[in-house]
Motif scaffolding. Structure first.
Motif, PDB file in Angstrom:
ATOM      1  N   ARG A  37      26.692  35.783  19.111  1.00 56.86           N
ATOM      2  CA  ARG A  37      25.917  34.758  18.572  1.00 56.86           C
ATOM      3  C   ARG A  37      24.501  35.037  18.673  1.00 56.86           C
ATOM      4  N   ALA A  38      24.110  35.279  20.013  1.00 58.14           N
ATOM      5  CA  ALA A  38      22.676  36.200  19.723  1.00 58.14           C
ATOM      6  C   ALA A  38      22.627  37.317  19.121  1.00 58.14           C
ATOM      7  N   LEU A  39      23.291  38.145  18.537  1.00 52.67           N
ATOM      8  CA  LEU A  39      22.963  39.172  17.783  1.00 52.67           C
ATOM      9  C   LEU A  39      23.036  38.569  16.110  1.00 52.67           C
ATOM     10  N   ILE A  40      23.884  37.441  15.922  1.00 48.60           N
ATOM     11  CA  ILE A  40      23.645  36.966  14.770  1.00 48.60           C
ATOM     12  C   ILE A  40      22.163  36.372  14.314  1.00 48.60           C
ATOM     13  N   LEU A  41      21.938  35.539  15.376  1.00 46.60           N
ATOM     14  CA  LEU A  41      20.557  34.572  15.292  1.00 46.60           C
ATOM     15  C   LEU A  41      19.644  35.354  15.431  1.00 46.60           C
ATOM     16  N   SER A  42      19.748  36.755  15.965  1.00 40.94           N
ATOM     17  CA  SER A  42      18.438  37.389  16.120  1.00 40.94           C
ATOM     18  C   SER A  42      18.442  38.289  14.797  1.00 40.94           C
ATOM     19  N   ALA A  43      19.217  38.548  14.082  1.00 48.57           N
ATOM     20  CA  ALA A  43      19.145  39.158  12.930  1.00 48.57           C
ATOM     21  C   ALA A  43      18.664  38.379  11.771  1.00 48.57           C
ATOM     22  N   ILE A  44      18.910  36.949  11.687  1.00 47.43           N
ATOM     23  CA  ILE A  44      18.126  36.555  10.760  1.00 47.43           C
ATOM     24  C   ILE A  44      16.887  35.492  11.305  1.00 47.43           C
ATOM     25  N   GLY A  65      26.607  47.428  14.817  1.00 42.01           N
ATOM     26  CA  GLY A  65      26.582  48.460  13.692  1.00 42.01           C
ATOM     27  C   GLY A  65      26.586  47.775  12.333  1.00 42.01           C
ATOM     28  N   GLY A  66      27.334  46.701  12.105  1.00 38.55           N
ATOM     29  CA  GLY A  66      27.149  45.986  10.942  1.00 38.55           C
ATOM     30  C   GLY A  66      25.900  45.561  10.471  1.00 38.55           C
ATOM     31  N   LEU A  67      25.174  45.020  11.458  1.00 40.57           N
ATOM     32  CA  LEU A  67      23.784  44.474  11.337  1.00 40.57           C
ATOM     33  C   LEU A  67      22.906  45.578  10.881  1.00 40.57           C
ATOM     34  N   ARG A  68      23.061  46.938  11.706  1.00 42.38           N
ATOM     35  CA  ARG A  68      22.179  47.864  11.355  1.00 42.38           C
ATOM     36  C   ARG A  68      22.653  48.301  10.209  1.00 42.38           C
ATOM     37  N   ALA A  69      23.835  48.378   9.585  1.00 40.26           N
ATOM     38  CA  ALA A  69      24.144  48.872   8.310  1.00 40.26           C
ATOM     39  C   ALA A  69      23.485  48.251   7.066  1.00 40.26           C
ATOM     40  N   MET A  70      23.162  46.602   7.420  1.00 40.22           N
ATOM     41  CA  MET A  70      22.636  45.886   6.425  1.00 40.22           C
ATOM     42  C   MET A  70      21.111  45.930   6.769  1.00 40.22           C
ATOM     43  N   GLY A  71      20.573  46.680   7.516  1.00 39.49           N
ATOM     44  CA  GLY A  71      19.049  46.780   7.630  1.00 39.49           C
ATOM     45  C   GLY A  71      18.151  46.395   8.949  1.00 39.49           C
ATOM     46  N   ALA A  72      19.015  45.619   9.723  1.00 37.93           N
ATOM     47  CA  ALA A  72      18.450  45.250  10.956  1.00 37.93           C
ATOM     48  C   ALA A  72      18.084  46.445  12.023  1.00 37.93           C
ATOM     49  N   HIS A  73      17.082  46.218  12.645  1.00 40.21           N
ATOM     50  CA  HIS A  73      16.987  47.412  13.591  1.00 40.21           C
ATOM     51  C   HIS A  73      17.328  46.981  14.808  1.00 40.21           C
ATOM     52  N   VAL A  74      18.701  47.927  15.370  1.00 45.38           N
ATOM     53  CA  VAL A  74      19.164  47.015  16.645  1.00 45.38           C
ATOM     54  C   VAL A  74      19.257  48.144  17.469  1.00 45.38           C
ATOM     55  N   TRP A  82      19.375  45.006  25.013  1.00 42.29           N
ATOM     56  CA  TRP A  82      19.239  45.234  23.777  1.00 42.29           C
ATOM     57  C   TRP A  82      18.103  44.693  22.872  1.00 42.29           C
ATOM     58  N   LEU A  83      17.610  45.396  22.222  1.00 41.61           N
ATOM     59  CA  LEU A  83      16.458  45.068  21.273  1.00 41.61           C
ATOM     60  C   LEU A  83      16.947  44.835  19.695  1.00 41.61           C
ATOM     61  N   LEU A  84      16.569  43.746  19.152  1.00 39.54           N
ATOM     62  CA  LEU A  84      16.719  43.494  17.717  1.00 39.54           C
ATOM     63  C   LEU A  84      15.600  43.106  17.054  1.00 39.54           C
ATOM     64  N   ARG A  85      14.936  44.012  16.069  1.00 38.93           N
ATOM     65  CA  ARG A  85      13.930  43.448  14.967  1.00 38.93           C
ATOM     66  C   ARG A  85      14.632  43.114  13.678  1.00 38.93           C
ATOM     67  N   PRO A  86      14.437  41.892  13.175  1.00 43.20           N
ATOM     68  CA  PRO A  86      14.916  41.676  11.842  1.00 43.20           C
ATOM     69  C   PRO A  86      14.058  42.331  10.658  1.00 43.20           C
ATOM     70  N   HIS A  87      14.791  42.674   9.692  1.00 39.88           N
ATOM     71  CA  HIS A  87      14.624  43.196   8.605  1.00 39.88           C
ATOM     72  C   HIS A  87      15.090  42.652   7.330  1.00 39.88           C
ATOM     73  N   PRO A  88      14.689  42.296   6.300  1.00 35.57           N
ATOM     74  CA  PRO A  88      15.227  41.947   5.034  1.00 35.57           C
ATOM     75  C   PRO A  88      16.666  42.340   4.927  1.00 35.57           C
ATOM     76  N   LEU A  89      17.842  41.584   4.806  1.00 38.74           N
ATOM     77  CA  LEU A  89      19.140  42.316   5.071  1.00 38.74           C
ATOM     78  C   LEU A  89      19.358  43.021   3.488  1.00 38.74           C
ATOM     79  N   ARG A  90      20.223  43.911   3.186  1.00 38.07           N
ATOM     80  CA  ARG A  90      20.379  44.627   2.001  1.00 38.07           C
ATOM     81  C   ARG A  90      21.551  45.434   2.083  1.00 38.07           C
TER      82      ARG A  90
END
Length: 436
Positions: A37-44, A65-74, A82-90
């Motif tokens: 849940r924290a990964l999903i919330l962080s990605a958006i 890996g799935g979030l990274r494939a869609m453009g997030a920096h994980v 762990w560090l997550l920086r959101p970017h526009p998903l693509r």
């Protein structure tokens, strides 16, 4: 740590038998449910987030890996942070879900926010896990999905960078993850979501409460005061630091060892208050003959070496069923475990698998549509199949504490949520006292 996302070959394993009461203090990795849940919330979210003491295992690496494939920096280089920086998903991008229900259900809703197509597929067994209600719900709020199968993987979410949102009616009796998946993404939908469940009760209520509380912690406006209705307002989520609790489900087999051997197991680092169903676990362990206490040392379970039968509705804690079934087979009286029809759609049909494997070791098991009746008999050694299911492997290990000669067909499947399981388990049984 080695990458865990690749499918491992089966690893047969002789379950160790305990000759003395166990006495150990463990510090287990973080909760899978909270990490996902924290990964999903962080990605958006609108800013960076950190996850402190997350679970690093196959399921969560696949999510990252799935979030990274869609453009997030994980960044998951540091096991403790762990560090997550959101970017526009693509898109175009591809998400390998493995056998993880959290990945196959939590990621498609945010894939609707991606600019381009996102494909999803996983292990062969993953194609049998139900997705139909979630697919239908997403289509009803404007998400284009190509799903050649009958409500299952593989599928393609044709993201347009926006999701309209609005009112959704869903039957989530097959999995609470259908509800959580929609709620987690809903703040980013243009109209948010008004989600209504219609059907038999949604299982695993504690997981829904966790979803709601974590959404609020990230800044979402959510109203869950009406039973089976959740209203999420559109809005921005805030990046933040997430302190991930130790995993209660992953701790259960170790706690079970205290019951079976008359020993003590302490889970260090447990918080004073929890998003996980500690009170329900305390109740169940008490009925089984154990004692649970929480103090500055952690969460401790003590047993007497005698396990009592259990009559319990496990609909809210269904992931505990395999280990509780193993305990029931070692108990001094019959048990009835009910309310868990939905676990037939987990990594395997857990009710059928437990019936088959416990019967093969000498137990008398009566399988019903929504549970098991277990009448203890003297057990004997033999092979215990794990069905690529980490919870089945945990059940086999618990049985092996009291029954010599039990061999698991595969212990590598425990890498799904706890890669260290075989080493931790063997050290506990052979006399290791502190594994922090």
């Amino acid at each position: 740590m080695a990458n865990l996302t690749a499918t491992r070959p089966p690893q047969p394993w002789q379950a160790p038998t305990a000759s003395d009461p166990v006495g150990t203090t463990l510090r287990l990795p973080g909760s899978k449910s909270m990490t996902a849940r924290a990964l999903i919330l962080s990605a958006i979210a609108t800013g960076p987030s950190t996850l402190r003491r997350p679970l690093r295992a196959r399921d969560t690496e696949l999510m990252a890996g799935g979030l990274r494939a869609m453009g997030a920096h994980v960044s998951i280089v540091d096991d403790e942070r762990w560090l997550l920086r959101p970017h526009p998903l693509r898109g175009p991008s591809h998400v390998d879900v493995g056998l993880a229900g959290t990945v196959m259900r939590f990621v498609p809703p945010i894939a609707g926010l991606a600019d381009g197509p996102v494909t999803f597929d996983g292990d062969p067994v993953a194609r049998t896990r139900p997705l139909g209600p979630l697919i239908a719900a997403l289509r009803s709020i404007g998400v284009r999905i190509d799903a050649p199968g009958a409500g299952s993987l593989p599928l393609t979410v044709r993201g347009t960078g926006r999701v309209t949102g609005g009112e959704v009616v869903i039957d989530a009796s097959g999995s609470s993850q259908f509800v959580s998946a929609l709620l987690l993404a809903a703040p980013r939908f243009e109209r948010g979501v008004v989600l209504r469940h219609v059907g038999p009760p949604v299982p695993s209520a504690p997981h829904l409460r966790m979803t709601v509380q974590m959404l609020r912690a990230a800044g979402a406006g959510i109203d869950d005061t009406t039973p089976d209705v959740w209203v999420v307002e559109p809005g921005r989520l805030t990046g933040r630091g997430w302190d991930i609790e130790p995993d209660l489900s992953g701790a259960l087999p170790f706690f079970a060892a205290a019951l079976v051997t008359g020993g003590r197991v302490t889970l260090a680092g447990w918080p004073p208050s929890s998003l996980q169903p500690v009170d329900r676990l305390r109740e169940l362990l008490g009925q089984l003959g154990g004692e649970l206490s929480l103090d500055t040392e952690g969460l401790t379970v003590r047993g007497t070496g005698v396990v009592h039968g259990l009559d319990a509705d496990l609909s809210d804690v269904s992931e505990l069923t395999p280990v509780l079934a193993a305990l029931a087979a070692l108990a001094d009286s019959p048990s009835r475990l009910r309310g868990v029809a939905h676990i037939r759609g987990h990594e395997t049909d857990r009710l059928a698998a437990l019936t088959r494997e416990l019967t093969g070791l000498g137990a008398e098991v009566i399988e019903s549509p929504d549970g098991l009746e277990i009448r203890p008999r003297p057990l004997h050694g033999g092979q215990f199949a794990t069905y690529d299911d980490h919870r089945m492997a945990h059940a086999g290990a618990v049985l092996g504490l009291a029954v010599p000669g039990i061999s698991l067909t595969d212990v590598a499947c425990t890498s799904k949520t706890l890669p260290e399981f075989p080493a931790l388990w063997s050290a506990m049984v052979t006399g290791g006292s502190d594994h922090r």
